[in-house]
Design an enzyme around this catalytic site. Structure first.
Site, PDB file in Angstrom:
ATOM      1  N   LYS A  22       0.857  -1.375  -0.014  1.00 35.16           N
ATOM      2  CA  LYS A  22       0.038   0.016   0.105  1.00 35.16           C
ATOM      3  C   LYS A  22       0.956   1.480   0.088  1.00 35.16           C
ATOM      4  CE  LYS A  22      -1.732   1.314   4.064  1.00 35.16           C
ATOM      5  NZ  LYS A  22      -1.297   3.035   4.265  1.00 35.16           N
ATOM      6  N   ASN A  23       1.741   1.395   0.852  1.00 42.49           N
ATOM      7  CA  ASN A  23       2.711   2.664   1.149  1.00 42.49           C
ATOM      8  C   ASN A  23       3.473   2.987   0.109  1.00 42.49           C
ATOM      9  OD1 ASN A  23       0.978   2.907   3.337  1.00 42.49           O
ATOM     10  ND2 ASN A  23       2.507   2.653   4.880  1.00 42.49           N
ATOM     11  N   ARG A  95      -4.736  10.663   4.705  1.00 41.09           N
ATOM     12  CA  ARG A  95      -3.873  11.637   4.794  1.00 41.09           C
ATOM     13  C   ARG A  95      -2.687  11.571   3.597  1.00 41.09           C
ATOM     14  NH1 ARG A  95      -3.179  14.238   9.476  1.00 41.09           N
ATOM     15  NH2 ARG A  95      -1.101  14.424   8.775  1.00 41.09           N
ATOM     16  N   CYS A 119      -5.890  13.166  13.282  1.00 43.15           N
ATOM     17  CA  CYS A 119      -5.637  11.655  12.947  1.00 43.15           C
ATOM     18  C   CYS A 119      -5.637  10.961  14.144  1.00 43.15           C
ATOM     19  CB  CYS A 119      -4.274  11.938  12.268  1.00 43.15           C
ATOM     20  SG  CYS A 119      -3.756  10.095  11.983  1.00 43.15           S
ATOM     21  N   ARG A 124       0.458  14.191  13.427  1.00 43.24           N
ATOM     22  CA  ARG A 124       0.962  14.245  11.916  1.00 43.24           C
ATOM     23  C   ARG A 124       0.714  15.573  11.146  1.00 43.24           C
ATOM     24  NH1 ARG A 124      -1.370   8.771   9.586  1.00 43.24           N
ATOM     25  NH2 ARG A 124       0.376   8.691   8.344  1.00 43.24           N
ATOM     26  N   PRO A 125       1.466  16.645  11.546  1.00 42.67           N
ATOM     27  CA  PRO A 125       1.478  17.605  10.778  1.00 42.67           C
ATOM     28  C   PRO A 125       2.160  17.550   9.473  1.00 42.67           C
ATOM     29  CG  PRO A 125       3.036  17.998  12.535  1.00 42.67           C
ATOM     30  CD  PRO A 125       2.310  16.718  12.858  1.00 42.67           C
ATOM     31  N   ASP A 127       4.094  20.234   8.091  1.00 48.69           N
ATOM     32  CA  ASP A 127       5.138  21.455   7.960  1.00 48.69           C
ATOM     33  C   ASP A 127       6.420  21.171   7.235  1.00 48.69           C
ATOM     34  OD1 ASP A 127       5.509  19.657  10.271  1.00 48.69           O
ATOM     35  OD2 ASP A 127       7.113  21.019  10.812  1.00 48.69           O
ATOM     36  N   GLN A 128       6.664  19.937   7.326  1.00 51.35           N
ATOM     37  CA  GLN A 128       8.167  19.625   6.498  1.00 51.35           C
ATOM     38  C   GLN A 128       7.792  19.516   5.025  1.00 51.35           C
ATOM     39  OE1 GLN A 128      11.055  19.688   8.399  1.00 51.35           O
ATOM     40  NE2 GLN A 128       9.504  20.143   9.804  1.00 51.35           N
ATOM     41  N   ASP A 307       4.687   0.746  11.970  1.00 49.69           N
ATOM     42  CA  ASP A 307       3.467  -0.213  11.311  1.00 49.69           C
ATOM     43  C   ASP A 307       3.333  -1.671  11.927  1.00 49.69           C
ATOM     44  OD1 ASP A 307       2.799   2.355  10.140  1.00 49.69           O
ATOM     45  OD2 ASP A 307       3.337   1.820   8.422  1.00 49.69           O
ATOM     46  N   ILE A 329       7.587   7.059  17.142  1.00 49.20           N
ATOM     47  CA  ILE A 329       7.270   7.821  15.779  1.00 49.20           C
ATOM     48  C   ILE A 329       6.017   8.427  16.001  1.00 49.20           C
ATOM     49  CG2 ILE A 329       6.984   7.470  13.300  1.00 49.20           C
ATOM     50  CD1 ILE A 329       9.799   6.638  14.291  1.00 49.20           C
ATOM     51  N   ARG A 399      -8.857  -0.710   4.669  1.00 47.35           N
ATOM     52  CA  ARG A 399      -8.007   0.430   3.990  1.00 47.35           C
ATOM     53  C   ARG A 399      -6.534  -0.120   3.600  1.00 47.35           C
ATOM     54  NH1 ARG A 399      -7.693   5.832   7.325  1.00 47.35           N
ATOM     55  NH2 ARG A 399      -6.334   6.255   5.520  1.00 47.35           N
TER      56      ARG A 399
HETATM   57  N1  EPU Z   1       5.680  14.854  11.031  1.00 41.38           N
HETATM   58  C1  EPU Z   1       6.016  16.152  11.191  1.00 41.38           C
HETATM   59  N2  EPU Z   1       5.769  16.998  10.271  1.00 41.38           N
HETATM   60  C2  EPU Z   1       5.830  16.546   8.905  1.00 41.38           C
HETATM   61  C3  EPU Z   1       5.835  15.051   8.680  1.00 41.38           C
HETATM   62  C4  EPU Z   1       5.807  14.310   9.709  1.00 41.38           C
HETATM   63  O1  EPU Z   1       6.063  16.631  12.342  1.00 41.38           O
HETATM   64  O2  EPU Z   1       5.793  17.421   7.955  1.00 41.38           O
HETATM   65  C5  EPU Z   1       6.115  13.924  12.006  1.00 41.38           C
HETATM   66  C6  EPU Z   1       4.803  12.985  12.034  1.00 41.38           C
HETATM   67  O3  EPU Z   1       3.957  13.724  12.938  1.00 41.38           O
HETATM   68  C7  EPU Z   1       5.395  11.490  12.887  1.00 41.38           C
HETATM   69  C8  EPU Z   1       6.831  11.498  12.251  1.00 41.38           C
HETATM   70  O4  EPU Z   1       7.213  12.782  11.880  1.00 41.38           O
HETATM   71  O5  EPU Z   1       5.399  11.911  14.247  1.00 41.38           O
HETATM   72  C9  EPU Z   1       6.974  10.603  11.065  1.00 41.38           C
HETATM   73  O6  EPU Z   1       5.952  10.784  10.111  1.00 41.38           O
HETATM   74  P1  EPU Z   1       5.971  10.283   8.541  1.00 41.38           P
HETATM   75  O7  EPU Z   1       5.755  11.714   7.812  1.00 41.38           O
HETATM   76  O8  EPU Z   1       7.152   9.746   8.438  1.00 41.38           O
HETATM   77  O9  EPU Z   1       4.638   9.512   8.288  1.00 41.38           O
HETATM   78  P2  EPU Z   1       3.799   9.327   7.089  1.00 41.38           P
HETATM   79  O10 EPU Z   1       4.597   9.857   5.874  1.00 41.38           O
HETATM   80  O11 EPU Z   1       2.520  10.497   7.249  1.00 41.38           O
HETATM   81  C10 EPU Z   1       4.133   7.070   6.592  1.00 41.38           C
HETATM   82  C11 EPU Z   1       3.209   5.721   6.310  1.00 41.38           C
HETATM   83  C12 EPU Z   1       2.572   5.352   7.717  1.00 41.38           C
HETATM   84  C13 EPU Z   1       3.743   5.182   8.633  1.00 41.38           C
HETATM   85  C14 EPU Z   1       4.889   6.133   8.811  1.00 41.38           C
HETATM   86  C15 EPU Z   1       6.077   5.864   9.454  1.00 41.38           C
HETATM   87  C16 EPU Z   1       2.412   6.084   4.277  1.00 41.38           C
HETATM   88  C17 EPU Z   1       1.163   6.455   3.384  1.00 41.38           C
HETATM   89  N3  EPU Z   1       2.157   6.035   5.351  1.00 41.38           N
HETATM   90  O12 EPU Z   1       3.209   8.214   7.033  1.00 41.38           O
HETATM   91  O13 EPU Z   1       1.762   4.114   7.493  1.00 41.38           O
HETATM   92  O14 EPU Z   1       3.194   4.464   9.948  1.00 41.38           O
HETATM   93  O15 EPU Z   1       5.142   6.738   7.392  1.00 41.38           O
HETATM   94  O16 EPU Z   1       6.736   4.873   8.974  1.00 41.38           O
HETATM   95  O17 EPU Z   1       3.334   5.842   3.540  1.00 41.38           O
HETATM   96  C18 EPU Z   1       0.213   2.613   7.782  1.00 41.38           C
HETATM   97  O18 EPU Z   1       0.396   2.154   6.897  1.00 41.38           O
HETATM   98  O19 EPU Z   1      -0.687   2.090   8.857  1.00 41.38           O
HETATM   99  C19 EPU Z   1       0.782   4.003   8.116  1.00 41.38           C
HETATM  100  C20 EPU Z   1      -0.044   4.867   9.152  1.00 41.38           C
END
Ligand code: EPU
Length: 426
Positions: A22-23, A95, A119, A124-125, A127-128, A307, A329, A399
């Site tokens: 999926k991811n 998201r 969420c 999960r902001p 901002d980055q 995950d 995380i 999902r």
């Molecule tokens: N974060 C920020 N700011 C940002 C981006 C991230 O503060 O701009 C923080 C998040 O809040 C979190 C950390 O950084 O605390 C890591 O978040 P990340 O951005 O890596 O997560 P994501 O990209 O939103 C993906 C997977 C998730 C998985 C995470 C961590 C996808 C579509 N989703 O989410 O998958 O848990 O990486 O590996 O790739 C799932 O499949 O069940 C799932 C939640």
């Protein structure tokens, strides 16, 4: 609303096919926005999140069709993109819709993506994602609940994200491939799904090196072309089945798996007592008796994946000994704990740490799924629990797991879906 009913106590035996990840599929689908040519993706799982992404892409004007034969193939063509907006109705349900932001602004000079909002597993902001696009010269504003990014043409930049972010790295990678000049992504995520996306982009004509490390270098090009790409196997789905056999006992073989991407999970399960053997695309795992408790911390890849946290916790719930688990995380990813407790698990939470004292057995009850991986942990617990476990709100499971109950049935589990539509995604 569909529920799953599981009668626990049967060991798992047999073979099962792992679906596409999926991811990895989600960013690869969004990458089709980067070219006017046709893009074919294979090994795309039939999941609700994939259906949502296809709906979003179609709303933007992308032709996106799933083949009837073979059903894992999706053909996309973004030659007539008419809208640059990802609406709230879709973003709020998924998201990962944020993944259209980078490609849209890179190719069309503008994107409007609804802010995702709250969420279940944490704040999960984004901002980055925004910081990176701004460094590439995009003008960013928040208008009526949308993040709006505009840039005539993005410019290469060196971007060091404050934390490691998976979809943040993917968004910036997709933006940088069409930017003017060189982009360096420092502190980049190293997840295998990022490598999969980078390999697809390279086949489309992108110039990328360093993917799979924390420093990705991208030399922008003016246009990309179409390609055919096979999405990598789902390492989390595979790991979930391994936790299931670790908890329920038996012996299974996973086909179309990618053990090379599963190192941390395989190490922990071997520590728990599973006998594991791997080839390039298969994993065989057997478990006799009760597993040993294994503590772990969730970390970015190549560390132990967040995950997989809930699923390995379910195994620990019936293990011999006590496991200390730390989630680093996401701040709120323990919602499965109170449901596991309803099944008799002995788990205490203190901030980011969970202490799981293994009990000799669980007893079936009605529980509620709260998010995708939490649902998977309840399924694992249900396979071991004495009597019947009913899991409510399994739309969360749909999902991200393709045909979970069919695959478990095939392995000999006593599991059935009741109520509602009875079906799964497009
Ligand atoms: N974060 C920020 N700011 C940002 C981006 C991230 O503060 O701009 C923080 C998040 O809040 C979190 C950390 O950084 O605390 C890591 O978040 P990340 O951005 O890596 O997560 P994501 O990209 O939103 C993906 C997977 C998730 C998985 C995470 C961590 C996808 C579509 N989703 O989410 O998958 O848990 O990486 O590996 O790739 C799932 O499949 O069940 C799932 C939640």
């Amino acid at each position: 609303m569909d529920k799953l009913q599981i009668t626990g106590g049967r060991p798992l035996r047999g073979e099962v096919e792992v679906s596409g990840a999926k991811n990895a599929a989600l960013p690869c689908l969004c990458a089709s926005l980067l070219t006017a040519d046709a893009v074919t993706l294979e090994n795309v799982p039939q999941l609700n999140d994939i259906g949502t992404t296809l709906r979003l892409l179609r709303q933007l004007g992308v032709k996106a069709e799933r083949a009837s034969q073979p059903g894992d193939r999706v053909v996309l063509e973004a030659s007539r993109v008419e809208s640059l907006e990802a609406p709230y109705e879709l973003v709020k349900t998924m998201r990962a819709s944020i993944l259209v932001l980078g490609p849209l602004v890179a190719r069309f000079g503008e994107a409007r993506v609804s802010l995702p909002g709250g969420c279940a597993i944490g704040q999960r902001p984004i901002d980055q994602h925004i910081k990176g696009l701004a460094a590439m010269g995009a003008e960013i504003s928040i208008e009526h609940g949308f993040v709006v990014a505009r840039a005539k043409r993005l410019k290469g930049a060196t971007i060091r994200t404050d934390m490691i972010t998976v979809t943040g790295t993917e968004n910036l990678l997709m933006a940088a491939v069409l930017a003017d000049g060189l982009t360096v992504l420092e502190n980049a995520a190293r997840e295998p799904e990022i490598v999969d996306l980078a390999e697809m982009l390279i086949k489309m004509g992108a110039r990328i090196s360093g993917h799979g490390t924390d420093r990705i270098v991208i030399e922008g090009v003016s246009r990309l072309h179409g390609t055919t790409h096979r999405v990598m196997p789902d390492r989390i789905e595979a790991g979930t089945f391994l936790c299931a056999v670790g908890a329920a006992g038996g012996e299974i073989v996973l086909r179309n798996a990618d053990p090379a991407s599963m190192g941390a999970t395989l190490d922990k399960l071997a520590e728990a007592g599973l006998a594991i053997e791997c080839g390039t695309d298969w994993v065989q795992a057997g478990m006799n008796g009760r597993p040993r408790a294994v503590g772990f911390r969730t970390l970015e890849y190549p560390g132990f994946a967040t995950d997989m946290q809930a699923q390995l916790m379910a195994l620990n719930a019936i293990a011999e000994g006590t496991a200390v688990i730390t989630e680093t995380i996401f701040e709120n990813r323990y919602m499965h704990v109170q449901e596991l407790r309803r099944l008799g698990a002995d788990i205490e939470i203190d901030g980011h740490t969970a202490v799981v004292k293994g009990v000799a057995g669980l007893s079936g009850a009605t529980v509620m799924a709260t998010d995708l991986r939490a649902s998977a942990s309840l399924v694992i617990a249900g396979l071991v629990a004495d009597g019947q476990t009913t899991i409510d709100r399994i739309y969360h499971l749909d999902r991200g797991y393709e045909q979970m109950e069919r695959k478990l049935l095939q392995l000999g589990a006593d599991i059935r879906r009741v109520g509602g539509s009875g079906g799964q995604a497009r």
